[in-house]
Every structure is written in C-alpha cells, then in structure tokens.
Design a protein around this motif. Structure first.
Motif, PDB file in Angstrom:
ATOM      1  N   LEU A  46       0.797  -1.212  -0.036  1.00 17.10           N
ATOM      2  CA  LEU A  46       0.067  -0.111  -0.031  1.00 17.10           C
ATOM      3  C   LEU A  46       0.968   1.304  -0.070  1.00 17.10           C
ATOM      4  O   LEU A  46       0.451   2.354  -0.637  1.00 17.10           O
ATOM      5  CB  LEU A  46      -0.918   0.049   1.242  1.00 17.10           C
ATOM      6  N   CYS A  47       1.760   1.238   0.765  1.00 18.86           N
ATOM      7  CA  CYS A  47       2.658   2.501   1.169  1.00 18.86           C
ATOM      8  C   CYS A  47       3.415   2.804  -0.160  1.00 18.86           C
ATOM      9  O   CYS A  47       3.342   3.960  -0.799  1.00 18.86           O
ATOM     10  CB  CYS A  47       3.196   2.397   2.262  1.00 18.86           C
ATOM     11  N   HIS A  48       4.201   2.062  -0.595  1.00 18.58           N
ATOM     12  CA  HIS A  48       5.472   2.315  -1.724  1.00 18.58           C
ATOM     13  C   HIS A  48       6.059   3.650  -1.657  1.00 18.58           C
ATOM     14  O   HIS A  48       6.541   4.370  -2.556  1.00 18.58           O
ATOM     15  CB  HIS A  48       5.087   2.093  -2.870  1.00 18.58           C
ATOM     16  N   SER A  49       6.236   4.359  -0.200  1.00 25.71           N
ATOM     17  CA  SER A  49       6.866   5.546  -0.302  1.00 25.71           C
ATOM     18  C   SER A  49       8.029   5.848   0.639  1.00 25.71           C
ATOM     19  O   SER A  49       8.536   6.756   1.222  1.00 25.71           O
ATOM     20  CB  SER A  49       6.066   6.726   0.301  1.00 25.71           C
ATOM     21  N   GLY A  50       8.604   4.388   0.921  1.00 22.43           N
ATOM     22  CA  GLY A  50       9.992   4.533   1.621  1.00 22.43           C
ATOM     23  C   GLY A  50       9.869   3.563   3.302  1.00 22.43           C
ATOM     24  O   GLY A  50       8.638   4.000   3.558  1.00 22.43           O
ATOM     25  N   LYS A  51      10.559   3.045   3.386  1.00 21.54           N
ATOM     26  CA  LYS A  51      10.521   2.074   4.569  1.00 21.54           C
ATOM     27  C   LYS A  51      10.555   3.144   5.957  1.00 21.54           C
ATOM     28  O   LYS A  51      10.336   2.688   6.999  1.00 21.54           O
ATOM     29  CB  LYS A  51      11.631   1.010   4.735  1.00 21.54           C
ATOM     30  N   ASP A  52      10.959   4.299   5.606  1.00 25.57           N
ATOM     31  CA  ASP A  52      11.156   5.237   6.825  1.00 25.57           C
ATOM     32  C   ASP A  52       9.618   5.694   7.320  1.00 25.57           C
ATOM     33  O   ASP A  52       9.620   6.198   8.316  1.00 25.57           O
ATOM     34  CB  ASP A  52      11.885   6.580   6.760  1.00 25.57           C
ATOM     35  N   LYS A  53       8.537   5.185   6.628  1.00 26.71           N
ATOM     36  CA  LYS A  53       7.341   5.777   7.025  1.00 26.71           C
ATOM     37  C   LYS A  53       6.937   4.941   7.989  1.00 26.71           C
ATOM     38  O   LYS A  53       5.792   5.478   8.797  1.00 26.71           O
ATOM     39  CB  LYS A  53       6.211   5.704   5.916  1.00 26.71           C
ATOM     40  N   ILE A  54       7.111   3.751   8.659  1.00 33.76           N
ATOM     41  CA  ILE A  54       6.820   3.111   9.757  1.00 33.76           C
ATOM     42  C   ILE A  54       8.081   2.587  10.108  1.00 33.76           C
ATOM     43  O   ILE A  54       8.519   1.626   9.573  1.00 33.76           O
ATOM     44  CB  ILE A  54       5.977   1.775   9.128  1.00 33.76           C
ATOM     45  N   LYS A  55       8.355   3.093  11.334  1.00 32.89           N
ATOM     46  CA  LYS A  55       9.350   2.514  12.072  1.00 32.89           C
ATOM     47  C   LYS A  55       8.799   1.748  13.237  1.00 32.89           C
ATOM     48  O   LYS A  55       8.031   1.996  13.999  1.00 32.89           O
ATOM     49  CB  LYS A  55      10.130   3.731  12.750  1.00 32.89           C
ATOM     50  N   LEU A  56       9.386   0.515  13.308  1.00 26.30           N
ATOM     51  CA  LEU A  56       9.234  -0.236  14.255  1.00 26.30           C
ATOM     52  C   LEU A  56      10.375  -0.649  15.323  1.00 26.30           C
ATOM     53  O   LEU A  56      11.490  -0.977  15.056  1.00 26.30           O
ATOM     54  CB  LEU A  56       8.821  -1.777  13.883  1.00 26.30           C
ATOM     55  N   ILE A  57      10.204  -0.212  16.676  1.00 26.48           N
ATOM     56  CA  ILE A  57      11.224  -0.451  17.538  1.00 26.48           C
ATOM     57  C   ILE A  57      10.665  -1.335  18.487  1.00 26.48           C
ATOM     58  O   ILE A  57       9.810  -1.249  19.236  1.00 26.48           O
ATOM     59  CB  ILE A  57      11.211   1.252  18.153  1.00 26.48           C
ATOM     60  N   ARG A  58      11.688  -2.325  18.827  1.00 29.96           N
ATOM     61  CA  ARG A  58      11.402  -3.314  20.080  1.00 29.96           C
ATOM     62  C   ARG A  58      12.318  -3.282  21.029  1.00 29.96           C
ATOM     63  O   ARG A  58      13.448  -3.321  21.083  1.00 29.96           O
ATOM     64  CB  ARG A  58      11.588  -4.621  19.163  1.00 29.96           C
ATOM     65  N   ASN A  59      11.430  -2.896  22.224  1.00 34.20           N
ATOM     66  CA  ASN A  59      12.263  -2.853  23.533  1.00 34.20           C
ATOM     67  C   ASN A  59      12.180  -4.410  24.128  1.00 34.20           C
ATOM     68  O   ASN A  59      11.201  -4.872  24.159  1.00 34.20           O
ATOM     69  CB  ASN A  59      11.686  -1.926  24.578  1.00 34.20           C
ATOM     70  N   GLY A  60      13.195  -4.905  24.635  1.00 34.86           N
ATOM     71  CA  GLY A  60      13.332  -6.233  25.214  1.00 34.86           C
ATOM     72  C   GLY A  60      12.414  -6.381  26.365  1.00 34.86           C
ATOM     73  O   GLY A  60      12.049  -7.610  26.939  1.00 34.86           O
ATOM     74  N   GLU A  61      12.100  -5.055  27.056  1.00 34.31           N
ATOM     75  CA  GLU A  61      11.142  -5.105  28.340  1.00 34.31           C
ATOM     76  C   GLU A  61      10.464  -3.801  28.467  1.00 34.31           C
ATOM     77  O   GLU A  61      10.619  -3.009  27.552  1.00 34.31           O
ATOM     78  CB  GLU A  61      12.344  -5.288  29.477  1.00 34.31           C
ATOM     79  N   ASN A  62       9.594  -3.847  29.147  1.00 33.96           N
ATOM     80  CA  ASN A  62       8.903  -2.476  29.639  1.00 33.96           C
ATOM     81  C   ASN A  62       9.699  -1.342  30.138  1.00 33.96           C
ATOM     82  O   ASN A  62      10.151  -1.656  31.289  1.00 33.96           O
ATOM     83  CB  ASN A  62       7.636  -2.876  30.340  1.00 33.96           C
ATOM     84  N   LEU A  63      10.069  -0.504  29.510  1.00 31.56           N
ATOM     85  CA  LEU A  63      10.895   0.636  29.864  1.00 31.56           C
ATOM     86  C   LEU A  63      10.087   1.786  30.221  1.00 31.56           C
ATOM     87  O   LEU A  63      10.507   2.644  31.112  1.00 31.56           O
ATOM     88  CB  LEU A  63      11.569   1.094  28.977  1.00 31.56           C
ATOM     89  N   GLY A  64       8.690   1.715  30.397  1.00 29.99           N
ATOM     90  CA  GLY A  64       7.939   2.845  30.977  1.00 29.99           C
ATOM     91  C   GLY A  64       7.602   3.588  29.443  1.00 29.99           C
ATOM     92  O   GLY A  64       8.295   3.587  28.634  1.00 29.99           O
ATOM     93  N   THR A  65       6.554   4.459  29.529  1.00 32.18           N
ATOM     94  CA  THR A  65       6.228   5.379  28.487  1.00 32.18           C
ATOM     95  C   THR A  65       7.041   6.207  28.226  1.00 32.18           C
ATOM     96  O   THR A  65       7.425   6.274  26.887  1.00 32.18           O
ATOM     97  CB  THR A  65       4.773   5.949  28.838  1.00 32.18           C
ATOM     98  N   ALA A  66       7.637   7.096  29.076  1.00 33.33           N
ATOM     99  CA  ALA A  66       8.638   8.328  28.908  1.00 33.33           C
ATOM    100  C   ALA A  66       9.576   7.654  28.228  1.00 33.33           C
ATOM    101  O   ALA A  66      10.326   8.169  27.206  1.00 33.33           O
ATOM    102  CB  ALA A  66       8.812   9.111  29.729  1.00 33.33           C
ATOM    103  N   GLU A  67      10.364   6.661  28.655  1.00 34.45           N
ATOM    104  CA  GLU A  67      11.653   6.190  28.041  1.00 34.45           C
ATOM    105  C   GLU A  67      11.413   5.519  26.694  1.00 34.45           C
ATOM    106  O   GLU A  67      12.312   5.672  25.790  1.00 34.45           O
ATOM    107  CB  GLU A  67      12.274   5.350  28.950  1.00 34.45           C
ATOM    108  N   ALA A  68      10.237   4.859  26.434  1.00 31.59           N
ATOM    109  CA  ALA A  68       9.980   4.384  25.262  1.00 31.59           C
ATOM    110  C   ALA A  68       9.748   5.392  24.152  1.00 31.59           C
ATOM    111  O   ALA A  68      10.227   5.375  23.023  1.00 31.59           O
ATOM    112  CB  ALA A  68       8.977   3.449  25.272  1.00 31.59           C
TER     113      ALA A  68
END
Length: 74
Positions: A46-68
């Motif tokens: 659908l997008c075809h406008s660059g992989k930078d449009k959706i960035k997925l960040i995975r933290n190994g643990e719950n760091l809390g909202t502010a830090e995430a």
C-alpha cells in the motif's frame, strides 16, 4: 485489540504525509508479529513511499512510556 487498532491505521492515516512509530515495549511474541506483519504488508502493498514511513522499535522489556517515547525520538 492490537490487530484492530493497527488495521484501522490503514484507513485513517495518510502515510504520504505522516510517519508511524510503533514502540513494542516488552509485549509478547504474538503482538510483535502483528506489528511486523503490518509494517511489511503495508509497505509492500500500500505505501510504496519508503521504509522510513513505518518505524518499528522493539524494547526487550517494558521501559515505561517516557523512556520508550524518548527512544523513538532518538
């Protein structure tokens, strides 16, 4: 709920104008797979406008909202 929320973004966000940051803050493997599948399928089909449009960040643990959020901004 995660699947429904992610799917609703297809119809409510103009990814030609906006980027999406998904921060996985220590969720289970199944939830991360939903995020990864959405990112891959949306970009490929659908997008075809660059992989930078959706960035997925995975933290190994719950760091809390502010830090995430700070990690997303860095």
């Amino acid at each position: 709920m995660t699947q429904d929320t992610i799917e609703s973004l297809r119809w409510t966000v103009d990814f030609k104008k906006h980027r999406l940051f998904i921060i996985d803050n220590g969720s289970c493997e199944e939830t991360f797979e939903i995020y990864e599948s959405f990112r891959h399928n949306f970009y490929e089909k659908l997008c075809h406008s660059g992989k930078d449009k959706i960035k997925l960040i995975r933290n190994g643990e719950n760091l809390g909202t502010a830090e995430a959020i700070n990690i997303a901004w860095s």
